[in-house]
Design a protein around this motif. Structure first.
Motif, PDB file in Angstrom:
ATOM      1  N   ALA A  49      38.777  40.372  43.243  1.00  0.00           N
ATOM      2  CA  ALA A  49      38.920  39.461  44.372  1.00  0.00           C
ATOM      3  C   ALA A  49      38.033  39.902  45.515  1.00  0.00           C
ATOM      4  O   ALA A  49      37.635  41.067  45.605  1.00  0.00           O
ATOM      5  N   SER A  50      37.715  38.981  46.421  1.00  0.00           N
ATOM      6  CA  SER A  50      36.930  39.315  47.606  1.00  0.00           C
ATOM      7  C   SER A  50      37.373  38.456  48.779  1.00  0.00           C
ATOM      8  O   SER A  50      37.963  37.385  48.602  1.00  0.00           O
ATOM      9  N   TYR A  60      38.515  34.827  43.619  1.00  0.00           N
ATOM     10  CA  TYR A  60      39.297  35.546  42.635  1.00  0.00           C
ATOM     11  C   TYR A  60      38.692  35.418  41.245  1.00  0.00           C
ATOM     12  O   TYR A  60      38.117  34.382  40.895  1.00  0.00           O
ATOM     13  N   ALA A  61      38.849  36.464  40.459  1.00  0.00           N
ATOM     14  CA  ALA A  61      38.561  36.355  39.045  1.00  0.00           C
ATOM     15  C   ALA A  61      39.600  35.443  38.415  1.00  0.00           C
ATOM     16  O   ALA A  61      40.728  35.330  38.908  1.00  0.00           O
ATOM     17  N   GLU A  62      39.239  34.787  37.330  1.00  0.00           N
ATOM     18  CA  GLU A  62      40.172  33.879  36.667  1.00  0.00           C
ATOM     19  C   GLU A  62      41.453  34.596  36.252  1.00  0.00           C
ATOM     20  O   GLU A  62      42.539  34.016  36.316  1.00  0.00           O
ATOM     21  N   SER A  63      41.342  35.844  35.877  1.00  0.00           N
ATOM     22  CA  SER A  63      42.507  36.606  35.453  1.00  0.00           C
ATOM     23  C   SER A  63      43.472  36.900  36.597  1.00  0.00           C
ATOM     24  O   SER A  63      44.636  37.218  36.357  1.00  0.00           O
ATOM     25  N   ALA A  64      42.979  36.789  37.839  1.00  0.00           N
ATOM     26  CA  ALA A  64      43.794  37.104  39.012  1.00  0.00           C
ATOM     27  C   ALA A  64      44.364  35.877  39.706  1.00  0.00           C
ATOM     28  O   ALA A  64      45.360  35.989  40.433  1.00  0.00           O
ATOM     29  N   LYS A  65      43.766  34.724  39.508  1.00  0.00           N
ATOM     30  CA  LYS A  65      44.193  33.507  40.190  1.00  0.00           C
ATOM     31  C   LYS A  65      45.650  33.188  39.888  1.00  0.00           C
ATOM     32  O   LYS A  65      46.090  33.219  38.751  1.00  0.00           O
ATOM     33  N   PHE A  68      47.425  37.224  42.029  1.00  0.00           N
ATOM     34  CA  PHE A  68      46.988  38.190  43.040  1.00  0.00           C
ATOM     35  C   PHE A  68      46.581  37.473  44.320  1.00  0.00           C
ATOM     36  O   PHE A  68      46.075  36.347  44.289  1.00  0.00           O
ATOM     37  N   THR A  69      46.779  38.143  45.451  1.00  0.00           N
ATOM     38  CA  THR A  69      46.366  37.613  46.741  1.00  0.00           C
ATOM     39  C   THR A  69      45.677  38.705  47.543  1.00  0.00           C
ATOM     40  O   THR A  69      46.256  39.768  47.764  1.00  0.00           O
ATOM     41  N   ILE A  70      44.450  38.439  47.965  1.00  0.00           N
ATOM     42  CA  ILE A  70      43.731  39.368  48.817  1.00  0.00           C
ATOM     43  C   ILE A  70      43.873  38.925  50.268  1.00  0.00           C
ATOM     44  O   ILE A  70      43.856  37.728  50.561  1.00  0.00           O
ATOM     45  N   SER A  71      44.036  39.877  51.164  1.00  0.00           N
ATOM     46  CA  SER A  71      44.159  39.575  52.582  1.00  0.00           C
ATOM     47  C   SER A  71      43.602  40.746  53.380  1.00  0.00           C
ATOM     48  O   SER A  71      43.335  41.813  52.832  1.00  0.00           O
ATOM     49  N   ARG A  72      43.420  40.538  54.676  1.00  0.00           N
ATOM     50  CA  ARG A  72      42.925  41.620  55.514  1.00  0.00           C
ATOM     51  C   ARG A  72      43.526  41.538  56.897  1.00  0.00           C
ATOM     52  O   ARG A  72      43.896  40.461  57.377  1.00  0.00           O
ATOM     53  N   MET A  83      49.750  42.091  44.193  1.00  0.00           N
ATOM     54  CA  MET A  83      49.684  41.852  42.760  1.00  0.00           C
ATOM     55  C   MET A  83      51.080  41.512  42.248  1.00  0.00           C
ATOM     56  O   MET A  83      51.979  42.350  42.280  1.00  0.00           O
ATOM     57  N   ASN A  84      51.254  40.286  41.782  1.00  0.00           N
ATOM     58  CA  ASN A  84      52.528  39.828  41.247  1.00  0.00           C
ATOM     59  C   ASN A  84      52.399  39.491  39.766  1.00  0.00           C
ATOM     60  O   ASN A  84      51.298  39.322  39.251  1.00  0.00           O
ATOM     61  N   SER A  85      53.537  39.382  39.111  1.00  0.00           N
ATOM     62  CA  SER A  85      53.572  39.037  37.685  1.00  0.00           C
ATOM     63  C   SER A  85      52.614  39.900  36.876  1.00  0.00           C
ATOM     64  O   SER A  85      51.843  39.410  36.057  1.00  0.00           O
ATOM     65  N   LEU A  86      52.677  41.183  37.113  1.00  0.00           N
ATOM     66  CA  LEU A  86      51.743  42.102  36.474  1.00  0.00           C
ATOM     67  C   LEU A  86      51.916  42.140  34.962  1.00  0.00           C
ATOM     68  O   LEU A  86      53.027  42.017  34.440  1.00  0.00           O
ATOM     69  N   LYS A  87      50.797  42.302  34.284  1.00  0.00           N
ATOM     70  CA  LYS A  87      50.741  42.359  32.833  1.00  0.00           C
ATOM     71  C   LYS A  87      50.178  43.700  32.398  1.00  0.00           C
ATOM     72  O   LYS A  87      49.436  44.333  33.148  1.00  0.00           O
TER      73      LYS A  87
END
Length: 119
Positions: A49-50, A60-65, A68-72, A83-87
């Protein structure tokens, strides 16, 4: 010029959540594009992510959409990765990175933080 330190990694079960943090040094943090990358054993480093300095137009990468949520928080010189619903396939060393422009490569990197997801 910029020093990055990741934290928040750990061991979680599949379906669980983690929040990674990346603390940055320097006085121009808000002008940097920040990214998260990861590298699993035996695999190449991949983009996750960026987020630009303004906090808009996250990528986001497709695997993260959707997971995952990026914030600053520019006032705290910190970027986060929720990072939610981790695999199990999310297991990797996660790296924080910075670049000044989309025309440049990411040239500042943190030391990485280990994320392990068990089944």
């Amino acid at each position: 010029q910029v020093q990055l330190v990741e934290s928040g990694g750990g061991l979680v079960q599949a379906g669980g959540s983690l929040r990674l943090s990346c603390a940055a040094s320097g006085r121009t943090f808000s002008s940097y594009i920040m990214g998260w990358f990861r590298q699993a054993p035996g695999k190449e480093r991949e983009f996750v992510a960026s987020i630009p300095g303004s906090g808009s137009r996250t990528s986001y990468a497709e695997s993260a959409k959707g997971r995952f949520t990026i914030s600053r928080d520019n006032a705290k010189n910190t970027v986060y990765l929720q990072m939610n619903s981790l695999k199990p396939e999310d297991t990797a060393v996660y790296y924080c990175a910075a670049r000044k422009s989309i025309l440049l490569n990411y040239n500042y990197w943190g030391q990485g933080t280990q994320v392990t997801v068990s089944s």
